[in-house]
Motif scaffolding. Structure first.
Motif, PDB file in Angstrom:
ATOM      1  N   HIS A 173      31.586   9.990 111.093  1.00  7.55           N
ATOM      2  CA  HIS A 173      31.372   8.368 112.441  1.00  7.55           C
ATOM      3  C   HIS A 173      32.858   8.522 112.733  1.00  7.55           C
ATOM      4  N   LYS A 174      33.744   8.875 112.165  1.00  2.89           N
ATOM      5  CA  LYS A 174      35.051   8.930 112.585  1.00  2.89           C
ATOM      6  C   LYS A 174      35.119   9.599 113.300  1.00  2.89           C
ATOM      7  N   TRP A 175      34.340  10.613 114.486  1.00  6.43           N
ATOM      8  CA  TRP A 175      34.350  11.561 115.493  1.00  6.43           C
ATOM      9  C   TRP A 175      33.537  10.429 116.484  1.00  6.43           C
ATOM     10  N   ALA A 176      33.019   8.961 116.120  1.00  6.09           N
ATOM     11  CA  ALA A 176      32.579   8.623 116.426  1.00  6.09           C
ATOM     12  C   ALA A 176      32.864   7.885 118.570  1.00  6.09           C
ATOM     13  N   LEU A 177      34.348   7.563 118.120  1.00  3.94           N
ATOM     14  CA  LEU A 177      35.493   7.755 119.536  1.00  3.94           C
ATOM     15  C   LEU A 177      35.361   9.019 120.227  1.00  3.94           C
ATOM     16  N   LEU A 178      35.353  10.003 119.455  1.00  7.55           N
ATOM     17  CA  LEU A 178      36.690  11.221 120.334  1.00  7.55           C
ATOM     18  C   LEU A 178      34.776  11.682 120.884  1.00  7.55           C
ATOM     19  N   LEU A 179      33.628  12.247 120.219  1.00  7.47           N
ATOM     20  CA  LEU A 179      32.370  12.687 121.373  1.00  7.47           C
ATOM     21  C   LEU A 179      31.996  11.231 122.293  1.00  7.47           C
ATOM     22  N   THR A 180      31.825  10.056 121.993  1.00  6.78           N
ATOM     23  CA  THR A 180      31.662   9.441 122.876  1.00  6.78           C
ATOM     24  C   THR A 180      32.397   9.384 124.156  1.00  6.78           C
ATOM     25  N   SER A 181      33.437   9.544 123.895  1.00 11.22           N
ATOM     26  CA  SER A 181      34.574   9.080 125.111  1.00 11.22           C
ATOM     27  C   SER A 181      34.168  10.738 125.761  1.00 11.22           C
ATOM     28  N   LEU A 182      34.239  11.695 125.078  1.00  8.78           N
ATOM     29  CA  LEU A 182      33.968  13.088 126.065  1.00  8.78           C
ATOM     30  C   LEU A 182      32.106  13.351 126.167  1.00  8.78           C
ATOM     31  N   MET A 183      31.496  12.201 126.030  1.00  2.24           N
ATOM     32  CA  MET A 183      30.363  12.476 126.834  1.00  2.24           C
ATOM     33  C   MET A 183      30.140  11.616 127.814  1.00  2.24           C
ATOM     34  N   VAL A 184      30.902  10.858 127.931  1.00  3.79           N
ATOM     35  CA  VAL A 184      30.468  10.008 129.673  1.00  3.79           C
ATOM     36  C   VAL A 184      32.147  10.640 130.630  1.00  3.79           C
ATOM     37  N   ALA A 190      23.380  18.079 135.284  1.00  6.83           N
ATOM     38  CA  ALA A 190      24.820  17.626 134.657  1.00  6.83           C
ATOM     39  C   ALA A 190      24.848  16.761 134.407  1.00  6.83           C
ATOM     40  N   MET A 191      23.714  15.448 133.530  1.00  4.35           N
ATOM     41  CA  MET A 191      23.908  14.600 132.341  1.00  4.35           C
ATOM     42  C   MET A 191      23.316  15.566 131.264  1.00  4.35           C
ATOM     43  N   ILE A 192      22.427  16.128 131.540  1.00  3.64           N
ATOM     44  CA  ILE A 192      21.847  17.127 130.142  1.00  3.64           C
ATOM     45  C   ILE A 192      22.777  17.855 129.489  1.00  3.64           C
ATOM     46  N   GLN A 193      23.095  18.424 130.459  1.00  2.20           N
ATOM     47  CA  GLN A 193      24.632  20.051 129.779  1.00  2.20           C
ATOM     48  C   GLN A 193      25.050  18.846 129.621  1.00  2.20           C
ATOM     49  N   ALA A 194      26.195  17.377 129.821  1.00  2.00           N
ATOM     50  CA  ALA A 194      27.028  17.094 129.094  1.00  2.00           C
ATOM     51  C   ALA A 194      26.113  16.556 127.141  1.00  2.00           C
ATOM     52  N   TYR A 195      24.981  16.373 127.781  1.00  2.00           N
ATOM     53  CA  TYR A 195      25.041  15.577 126.465  1.00  2.00           C
ATOM     54  C   TYR A 195      24.568  16.458 125.332  1.00  2.00           C
ATOM     55  N   LEU A 232      32.770  14.202 130.616  1.00  2.00           N
ATOM     56  CA  LEU A 232      31.960  15.223 130.812  1.00  2.00           C
ATOM     57  C   LEU A 232      30.287  14.863 131.504  1.00  2.00           C
ATOM     58  N   ILE A 233      30.162  13.403 131.659  1.00  2.25           N
ATOM     59  CA  ILE A 233      29.242  13.242 132.599  1.00  2.25           C
ATOM     60  C   ILE A 233      29.770  12.822 134.177  1.00  2.25           C
ATOM     61  N   THR A 234      30.899  12.259 133.928  1.00  3.73           N
ATOM     62  CA  THR A 234      31.210  11.619 134.422  1.00  3.73           C
ATOM     63  C   THR A 234      31.631  13.254 136.013  1.00  3.73           C
ATOM     64  N   ILE A 235      32.620  14.102 135.162  1.00  2.38           N
ATOM     65  CA  ILE A 235      33.395  15.065 135.970  1.00  2.38           C
ATOM     66  C   ILE A 235      31.834  15.385 137.126  1.00  2.38           C
ATOM     67  N   ASN A 236      31.268  15.544 136.137  1.00  2.08           N
ATOM     68  CA  ASN A 236      29.699  16.638 136.402  1.00  2.08           C
ATOM     69  C   ASN A 236      29.135  15.946 138.225  1.00  2.08           C
TER      70      ASN A 236
END
Length: 227
Positions: free
Chosen positions: A67-78, A208-213, A80-84
């Motif tokens: 769960h320590k990775w929650a912030l990092l993975l969620t930020s990465l998801m948002v 774009a959304m699926i690939q980020a996910y 990547l979605i925004t860039i795509n």
């Protein structure tokens, strides 16, 4: 003609200075920030609901250590979605079509999951290289195969994201070019082609959304094996 199709993937520059850093930093400026009011706006409420739902789904299979990775993975998801999604707008540049950027994201994060597994539970981490009950003659071969598959993971992450976005952008440009060429000669065919282009654009929004996910989901699965 064919080389012009790939010009959209070249990093833009101004006075010889590459602008890829601006393209990467711009999405963070567009994110809504919480205000000092007691009630949030609809946009912030939707954003908060989406992030909470995604974080819950992503962290559900992981134990407390992951769960320590929650912030990092969620930020990465948002991110990547925004860039795509911004890359689908006309006259924009998509940084995630660059394999170097995607590998720069995939390799350190994958390596971090491997290091965590080796540090916390080395026996279990090394046990993934050899399935239980393997016949003795096959042990060296399976260890080599599993080691190769382990090192291919970050390459697969980066290439998957790059290939899907690049193919989608090329297909959109090819069909859009066909629409402009066919419009003076065969308007009816051009209208049908434009309808196909519209449907393809909707598909690319989903891609774009699926690939980020998928990128973040696979990282969480690698993390699940090592925590």
């Amino acid at each position: 003609m064919m080389t012009s199709f790939f010009d959209q993937f070249a990093s833009p520059s101004f006075l010889g200075v590459p602008l890829i850093a601006v393209a990467i930093a711009l999405p963070w400026v567009l994110f809504p920030t919480p205000s000092s009011r007691w009630m949030n706006s609809r946009l912030i409420t939707v954003q908060t609901w989406f992030i909470n739902r995604f974080t819950n789904q992503l962290m559900m299979p992981l134990n407390v250590g992951g769960h320590k990775w929650a912030l990092l993975l969620t930020s990465l998801m948002v991110f990547l979605i925004t860039i795509n999604m911004l890359g689908l707008l006309p006259y924009t540049f998509t940084p995630t079509t660059q394999l170097s950027l995607n590998m720069g994201l995939a390799v350190p994060l994958w390596l971090a999951t491997v290091i965590i597994g080796m540090r916390n539970q080395p026996t279990v981490a090394l046990g993934h290289l050899l399935p239980e009950g393997t016949p003795i003659p096959l042990i060296p071969v399976l260890i080599i195969i599993e080691t190769i598959s382990l090192f291919i993971r970050p390459l697969a992450l980066g290439v998957r994201l790059t290939a899907n976005l690049t193919a989608g952008h090329l297909l959109i440009q090819l069909i859009a070019t066909a629409v402009f060429v066919l419009l003076p000669m065969m308007p009816a065919v051009a209208i049908l082609t434009a309808a196909v282009l519209f449907l393809l654009t909707l598909l690319e929004v989903a891609v774009a959304m699926i690939q980020a996910y998928v990128f973040v989901l696979l990282l969480s699965l690698y993390l699940q094996e090592n925590v």
